[in-house]
Design an enzyme around this catalytic site. Structure first.
Site, PDB file in Angstrom:
ATOM      1  N   ALA A  38       0.921  -1.296  -0.042  1.00 51.28           N
ATOM      2  CA  ALA A  38      -0.041   0.170  -0.014  1.00 51.28           C
ATOM      3  C   ALA A  38       0.946   1.271  -0.082  1.00 51.28           C
ATOM      4  O   ALA A  38       1.853   1.280   0.587  1.00 51.28           O
ATOM      5  CB  ALA A  38      -0.926  -0.138   1.320  1.00 51.28           C
ATOM      6  N   ASP A  39       0.489   2.002  -0.753  1.00 54.54           N
ATOM      7  CA  ASP A  39       1.202   3.534  -0.691  1.00 54.54           C
ATOM      8  C   ASP A  39       0.552   4.524   0.019  1.00 54.54           C
ATOM      9  O   ASP A  39      -0.507   4.208   0.718  1.00 54.54           O
ATOM     10  CB  ASP A  39       1.563   3.948  -2.209  1.00 54.54           C
ATOM     11  CG  ASP A  39       0.165   4.327  -2.968  1.00 54.54           C
ATOM     12  OD1 ASP A  39      -0.968   4.658  -2.323  1.00 54.54           O
ATOM     13  OD2 ASP A  39       0.225   4.158  -3.878  1.00 54.54           O
ATOM     14  N   SER A  40       1.000   5.715  -0.030  1.00 50.79           N
ATOM     15  CA  SER A  40       0.494   6.756   0.937  1.00 50.79           C
ATOM     16  C   SER A  40      -0.795   7.157   0.631  1.00 50.79           C
ATOM     17  O   SER A  40      -1.657   7.482   1.688  1.00 50.79           O
ATOM     18  CB  SER A  40       1.234   7.802   1.078  1.00 50.79           C
ATOM     19  OG  SER A  40       1.533   8.478  -0.198  1.00 50.79           O
TER      20      SER A  40
END
Length: 89
Positions: A38-40
């Site tokens: 997951a990214d920001s």
């Protein structure tokens, strides 16, 4: 369904939908970045979902300290989230 199970299920289904992952692959020990990649932005949308659904507020600093699905559930419950539990109504 307990409050913990309810929050966990919401987080799990949100992540599965957002990240196109099998929900059965997501457990309380699942790490956002390492296990789910997951990214920001993914994490930001999860925080928004939790704030909208449970009325909790999470600062950027608090969000940065939460690394797993279980820690997210703990945070929501510790904030006194509004949880509709028909078993205890």
């Amino acid at each position: 369904m307990s409050a913990r199970e309810q929050v966990f299920e919401l987080v799990r289904l949100h992540l599965a939908d957002e990240l196109d992952v099998d929900p059965r692959a997501i457990g309380e020990g699942t790490r956002f970045k390492e296990d789910l990649e997951a990214d920001s932005l993914d994490l930001y949308t999860l925080v928004q979902e939790l704030e909208d659904t449970y009325g909790v507020r999470m600062s950027d600093e608090q969000a940065a300290q939460i690394l797993t699905v279980g820690q997210t559930v703990d945070f929501v419950l510790a904030q006194g989230a509004r949880i509709d539990d028909p078993e205890h109504a």
